[in-house]
Design an enzyme around this catalytic site. Structure first.
Site, mmCIF file in Angstrom:
data_model
loop_
_atom_site.group_PDB
_atom_site.id
_atom_site.type_symbol
_atom_site.label_atom_id
_atom_site.label_comp_id
_atom_site.label_asym_id
_atom_site.label_seq_id
_atom_site.Cartn_x
_atom_site.Cartn_y
_atom_site.Cartn_z
ATOM 1 N N ASP A 246 0.837 -1.197 0.000
ATOM 2 C CA ASP A 246 0.000 0.000 0.000
ATOM 3 C C ASP A 246 0.875 1.250 0.000
ATOM 4 O O ASP A 246 1.565 1.542 0.977
ATOM 5 C CB ASP A 246 -0.881 0.010 1.261
ATOM 6 C CG ASP A 246 -1.811 1.208 1.309
ATOM 7 O OD1 ASP A 246 -2.946 1.083 0.819
ATOM 8 O OD2 ASP A 246 -1.403 2.277 1.819
ATOM 9 N N TYR B 260 3.120 9.695 -0.625
ATOM 10 C CA TYR B 260 4.260 9.122 0.115
ATOM 11 C C TYR B 260 5.570 9.312 -0.656
ATOM 12 O O TYR B 260 6.650 9.119 -0.084
ATOM 13 C CB TYR B 260 4.064 7.622 0.404
ATOM 14 C CG TYR B 260 2.792 7.242 1.139
ATOM 15 C CD1 TYR B 260 1.992 8.207 1.747
ATOM 16 C CD2 TYR B 260 2.389 5.913 1.224
ATOM 17 C CE1 TYR B 260 0.818 7.854 2.399
ATOM 18 C CE2 TYR B 260 1.218 5.555 1.885
ATOM 19 C CZ TYR B 260 0.437 6.529 2.460
ATOM 20 O OH TYR B 260 -0.713 6.169 3.106
HETATM 21 P P1 NAD Z 1 0.838 1.154 11.994
HETATM 22 O O1 NAD Z 1 -0.300 1.153 12.931
HETATM 23 O O2 NAD Z 1 0.990 0.057 11.008
HETATM 24 O O3 NAD Z 1 2.124 1.265 12.925
HETATM 25 C C1 NAD Z 1 3.375 1.418 12.435
HETATM 26 C C2 NAD Z 1 4.301 1.559 13.634
HETATM 27 O O4 NAD Z 1 4.323 0.316 14.334
HETATM 28 C C3 NAD Z 1 5.706 1.862 13.206
HETATM 29 O O5 NAD Z 1 6.271 2.748 14.148
HETATM 30 C C4 NAD Z 1 6.385 0.488 13.249
HETATM 31 O O6 NAD Z 1 7.759 0.582 13.539
HETATM 32 C C5 NAD Z 1 5.653 -0.190 14.388
HETATM 33 N N1 NAD Z 1 5.576 -1.652 14.235
HETATM 34 C C6 NAD Z 1 5.265 -2.368 13.127
HETATM 35 N N2 NAD Z 1 5.288 -3.681 13.393
HETATM 36 C C7 NAD Z 1 5.615 -3.807 14.696
HETATM 37 C C8 NAD Z 1 5.812 -4.914 15.544
HETATM 38 N N3 NAD Z 1 5.645 -6.164 15.114
HETATM 39 N N4 NAD Z 1 6.137 -4.677 16.842
HETATM 40 C C9 NAD Z 1 6.304 -3.414 17.310
HETATM 41 N N5 NAD Z 1 6.138 -2.321 16.545
HETATM 42 C C10 NAD Z 1 5.785 -2.512 15.244
HETATM 43 O O7 NAD Z 1 0.859 2.593 11.252
HETATM 44 P P2 NAD Z 1 1.138 3.054 9.775
HETATM 45 O O8 NAD Z 1 2.299 2.370 9.150
HETATM 46 O O9 NAD Z 1 1.164 4.533 9.807
HETATM 47 O O10 NAD Z 1 -0.192 2.599 9.028
HETATM 48 C C11 NAD Z 1 -0.235 1.473 8.204
HETATM 49 C C12 NAD Z 1 -0.364 1.849 6.752
HETATM 50 O O11 NAD Z 1 -1.654 2.424 6.513
HETATM 51 C C13 NAD Z 1 0.608 2.949 6.281
HETATM 52 O O12 NAD Z 1 1.914 2.478 6.105
HETATM 53 C C14 NAD Z 1 -0.065 3.412 5.030
HETATM 54 O O13 NAD Z 1 0.173 2.534 3.961
HETATM 55 C C15 NAD Z 1 -1.539 3.382 5.453
HETATM 56 N N6 NAD Z 1 -2.031 4.696 5.934
HETATM 57 C C16 NAD Z 1 -2.958 5.345 5.209
HETATM 58 C C17 NAD Z 1 -3.438 6.571 5.614
HETATM 59 C C18 NAD Z 1 -4.463 7.274 4.793
HETATM 60 O O14 NAD Z 1 -4.658 8.482 4.979
HETATM 61 N N7 NAD Z 1 -5.124 6.600 3.881
HETATM 62 C C19 NAD Z 1 -2.964 7.159 6.797
HETATM 63 C C20 NAD Z 1 -2.004 6.463 7.535
HETATM 64 C C21 NAD Z 1 -1.543 5.244 7.100
#
Ligand code: NAD
Length: 308
Positions: free
Chosen positions: A66, A71
């Site tokens: 995604d 980005y």
């Molecule tokens: P997320 O909730 O997936 O959290 C990511 C955080 O969790 C990071 O700091 C990462 O280091 C940590 N993490 C990941 N796996 C872990 C694990 N196993 N143990 C401990 N920590 C862990 O947040 P995100 O990445 O911001 O959101 C997921 C995806 O959703 C984004 O990458 C993006 O593709 C999408 N997104 C879309 C929008 C939108 O406006 N449509 C907004 C935000 C995110």
């Protein structure tokens, strides 16, 4: 004997590397099948960091990435996909258009530019990233892109501002969105939007599934989630992701850490009981981590445009 053992070891390594973890698929309202789980690449810097994260994910069995124009890392996502050695049609690629790309005479051209940045012939899912600007006019071109096969599914992201913004697109669209991407996790389960989406058989894809960076791991530290994790010998992240999967959401946790990337797909390797699902459902307090007002979103997101 040594040679036989070495060959067996190599086969075991390759099998483990390519493990598919019995991944599940969601059937969208146009019949297309989407891998339910993927890697999100929001806030991953363009260049090697994005390329390596996507490649690690694909090698660990992920089949869904995604990204978004905003980005600014679509080119690295596309390059990792092309160089992964995995058939293009077994990888689901999502990207998103920014509000300055919405409108009749604009959106189809913007999708062509997106394909150019990704270096791909088609994209599996395109979202309108924000409910700002001429999304009604632009949606007509999203429908055309779907019909011509440039795109296999079309969706809306962040249209969960209020019912009237949601309805202004969903109720007027000739082709309803297949999927909506919104913040959704155990602390904000978005019950109202689950009902709204159900009316047109629209699937929900969850962003910030682990709470996002700004949550500072709050959901990962939740005692109920950790108790369940301990009972299964799994991690809190795996339990949270598993909960999303069993709720029927698509889920796209983000990470650049190879160990976390591999850990997160382990959510396919166990199951939560009905009682555990219920325990996690009871954590809902509709507490979001992203709380910018719509007025501020219009101001800030309207001010900035991604470069090509
Ligand atoms: P997320 O909730 O997936 O959290 C990511 C955080 O969790 C990071 O700091 C990462 O280091 C940590 N993490 C990941 N796996 C872990 C694990 N196993 N143990 C401990 N920590 C862990 O947040 P995100 O990445 O911001 O959101 C997921 C995806 O959703 C984004 O990458 C993006 O593709 C999408 N997104 C879309 C929008 C939108 O406006 N449509 C907004 C935000 C995110």
């Amino acid at each position: 004997m040594k040679k036989i053992l070495f060959t067996l070891f190599t086969i075991l390594c390759v099998t483990t590397m390519n493990a598919q973890h019995n991944q599940t698929y969601l059937t969208l309202n146009n019949g297309v099948q989407m891998p339910q789980f993927g890697l999100g690449v929001y806030s991953i810097p363009a260049g090697d960091m994005t390329y390596n994260s996507v490649l690690t994910a694909l090698q660990s069995g992920y089949r869904h990435i995604d990204t978004a124009h905003a980005y600014q890392n679509e080119a690295n996502v596309g390059q990792a996909i092309r160089e992964s050695g995995i058939a293009r049609d077994s990888i689901w690629v999502t990207s998103k258009l920014w509000p300055n790309e919405y409108g009749e005479g604009k959106t189809l051209k913007a999708i062509d530019r997106m394909l150019g940045r990704l270096g791909l012939d088609y994209v599996d899912l395109v979202y309108f990233h924000q409910p700002i600007g001429d999304y009604v006019g632009g949606w007509k071109e999203m429908e055309k892109a779907l019909e011509t096969g440039k795109v296999r599914a079309i969706g809306i992201s962040n249209f969960d501002v209020n019912d009237s913004i949601w309805n202004s697109l969903v109720e007027t669209a000739r082709i309803k969105p297949q999927i909506v991407q919104i913040e959704c996790h155990p602390y904000a389960q978005r019950k109202h939007w689950q009902e709204m989406a159900k009316k047109h058989d629209i699937k929900i894809e969850c962003w910030f599934p682990l709470g996002g960076r700004d949550s500072k791991g709050e959901i990962l530290r939740d005692p109920v989630i950790n108790q369940i994790a301990q009972a299964h010998g799994m991690t809190a992240a795996q339990v949270i992701i598993r909960w999303h999967l069993q709720e029927g959401f698509s889920v796209i946790p983000g990470s650049t850490n190879p160990a976390h990337i591999r850990e997160n797909i382990g959510a396919f390797d166990f199951a939560l009981t009905d009682a555990e699902m219920q325990q996690i459902r009871s954590l809902d307090r509709e507490a979001r981590y992203f709380n910018m007002s719509y007025e501020d979103q219009k101001r800030w997101f309207g001010q900035w445009n991604p470069t090509d």
